[in-house]
Design a protein around this motif. Structure first.
Motif, PDB file in Angstrom:
ATOM      1  N   UNK A   1       0.822  -1.207   0.000  1.00  0.00           N
ATOM      2  CA  UNK A   1       0.000   0.000   0.000  1.00  0.00           C
ATOM      3  C   UNK A   1       0.854   1.255   0.000  1.00  0.00           C
ATOM      4  N   UNK A   2       2.043   1.173   0.630  1.00  0.00           N
ATOM      5  CA  UNK A   2       2.893   2.358   0.742  1.00  0.00           C
ATOM      6  C   UNK A   2       3.798   2.551  -0.458  1.00  0.00           C
TER       7      UNK A   2
ATOM      8  N   UNK B   1       4.570  -0.945  -6.948  1.00  0.00           N
ATOM      9  CA  UNK B   1       3.496  -1.879  -6.630  1.00  0.00           C
ATOM     10  C   UNK B   1       3.234  -2.827  -7.799  1.00  0.00           C
ATOM     11  N   UNK B   2       3.324  -2.291  -9.023  1.00  0.00           N
ATOM     12  CA  UNK B   2       3.112  -3.139 -10.195  1.00  0.00           C
ATOM     13  C   UNK B   2       4.204  -4.195 -10.307  1.00  0.00           C
ATOM     14  N   UNK B   3       5.456  -3.821 -10.029  1.00  0.00           N
ATOM     15  CA  UNK B   3       6.537  -4.812 -10.074  1.00  0.00           C
ATOM     16  C   UNK B   3       6.348  -5.869  -8.986  1.00  0.00           C
ATOM     17  N   UNK B   4       5.948  -5.438  -7.790  1.00  0.00           N
ATOM     18  CA  UNK B   4       5.756  -6.398  -6.703  1.00  0.00           C
ATOM     19  C   UNK B   4       4.615  -7.369  -6.993  1.00  0.00           C
ATOM     20  N   UNK B   5       3.611  -6.913  -7.709  1.00  0.00           N
ATOM     21  CA  UNK B   5       2.464  -7.763  -8.039  1.00  0.00           C
ATOM     22  C   UNK B   5       2.635  -8.497  -9.358  1.00  0.00           C
ATOM     23  N   UNK B   6       3.776  -8.320 -10.023  1.00  0.00           N
ATOM     24  CA  UNK B   6       4.014  -9.024 -11.276  1.00  0.00           C
ATOM     25  C   UNK B   6       3.358  -8.399 -12.483  1.00  0.00           C
TER      26      UNK B   6
END
Length: 358
Positions: free
Chosen positions: A106-107, A113-118
């Motif tokens: 969220x932070x 965030x897009x890279x972390x979620x693939x």
């Protein structure tokens, strides 16, 4: 008492400097003697004793800090194995079967965030820049049938936003001199186009770019930055100047072609901002641009041939949107490059197809 034996006193114990004879057991001491500090301080810890052992201390008193010799590795292993309660250094324990703890995203920034979620970290400008692009395109379409000085105003705004957005898109900020120089290239082209015929537009654009290449080189000669930064500034200045000159193509194109092309860019940009899958969004945007070209062609006399002009202008607008999409999203990038690049890249197509179809 014999005369050969020494006189005994209470508390006195005779000491033999050569130790007790072989086979003789020394009687245990009755009371501990006081600690001899002088004898202990004579011990040199830097001299290593055999097998890592120092001189035995019969009283068990620990030596002062920093003076006791460290036991060797073999002695440490022996003591650790013989004393079950001995203190040992804890070893790190790695558990490969433990599931990783879910990290909160969220932070994070949208691209992180897009890279972390693939997902893809490329962030499109979105609906708000598309609305501003449509507003600027409507201004171009409405002022195109009027006198050319009226069209000069929205074209100048387009060139200013293009120059500022391109430098920020390349991560160069502040770059006031480069932005001002690129914007001045666009204004010079506009003035030259207003003073000449529309057919001379290619010569005007090439001549302006030639002069501005020299000016950008002179500006970078005064730059005291590193070689890499100067190269980045040089390429960004040349590209920004070229885009500002290309945006002046709306002044050189036929008025009806500008109207059709601007309408196609406005509709295609809005369609691309809709929340649709990527492939479907591109197809819908191209069809919307062609449809807007047909509709505007019916009003301007181009007829069905306006579909080709609208399709080409809409395709250039999608290329501009893709260039303005950035993996580190910045609101300033989206509100400048995301607004101006669709119209700036569509100007050459509007000029060429307007002359061909007209």
């Amino acid at each position: 008492m014999s005369d050969n034996q020494p006189q005994q006193y209470p508390g006195y114990q005779p000491q033999d400097p050569y130790g007790p004879p072989y086979g003789h057991q020394q009687a245990p001491q009755q009371a501990p003697q006081p600690y001899d500090h002088a004898a202990h301080q004579q011990y040199d810890p830097s001299v290593q004793q055999p097998y890592g052992y120092g001189p035995a201390d019969p009283y068990g008193t620990p030596p002062p800090a920093g003076t006791a010799p460290l036991p060797t590795q073999h002695h440490q292993a022996g003591v650790a194995s013989q004393e079950p309660g001995a203190r040992q250094h804890p070893q790190p324990v790695t558990r490969s079967d433990a599931p990783p703890a879910p990290a909160s995203t969220a932070h994070l920034a949208p691209n992180q965030r897009a890279r972390a979620e693939g997902r893809s970290p490329i962030i499109a400008p979105g609906m708000q820049p598309a609305v501003l692009t449509a507003v600027l395109a409507v201004l171009l379409a409405l002022t195109a049938p009027l006198a050319r000085p009226a069209l000069f105003v929205p074209v100048a705004v387009l060139q200013a936003v293009t120059a500022a957005g391109w430098f920020r898109l390349n991560g160069m900020w502040p770059a006031r001199q480069g932005i001002a120089l690129a914007f001045l290239a666009g204004l010079t082209t506009d003035v030259a186009l207003l003073a000449t015929d529309r057919a001379d537009a290619p010569l005007v654009g090439i001549g302006t770019l030639g002069v501005w290449c020299l000016l950008v080189l002179v500006l970078q000669l005064r730059n005291r930055s590193s070689a890499d930064e100067r190269m980045y500034a040089l390429t960004a200045g040349l590209a920004s100047s070229a885009l500002a000159v290309l945006a002046a193509g709306h002044l050189a194109a036929a008025p009806h072609a500008v109207t059709v092309g601007a309408a196609a860019v406005a509709v295609a940009t809005l369609a691309r901002a809709l929340p649709l899958p990527s492939v479907a969004s591109v197809a819908v945007a191209l069809l919307a641009g062609a449809g807007a070209g047909i509709g505007a062609g019916q009003l301007t006399g181009y007829g069905a041939s306006g579909a080709l002009l609208g399709l080409a202008a809409g395709g250039c607008a999608l290329i501009g949107l893709r260039v303005a999409s950035y993996d580190y999203p910045s609101r300033f990038v989206h509100m400048t490059a995301g607004v101006a690049l669709p119209l700036a890249l569509a100007a050459p197509a509007v000029y060429v197809l307007g002359r061909t179809l007209g």
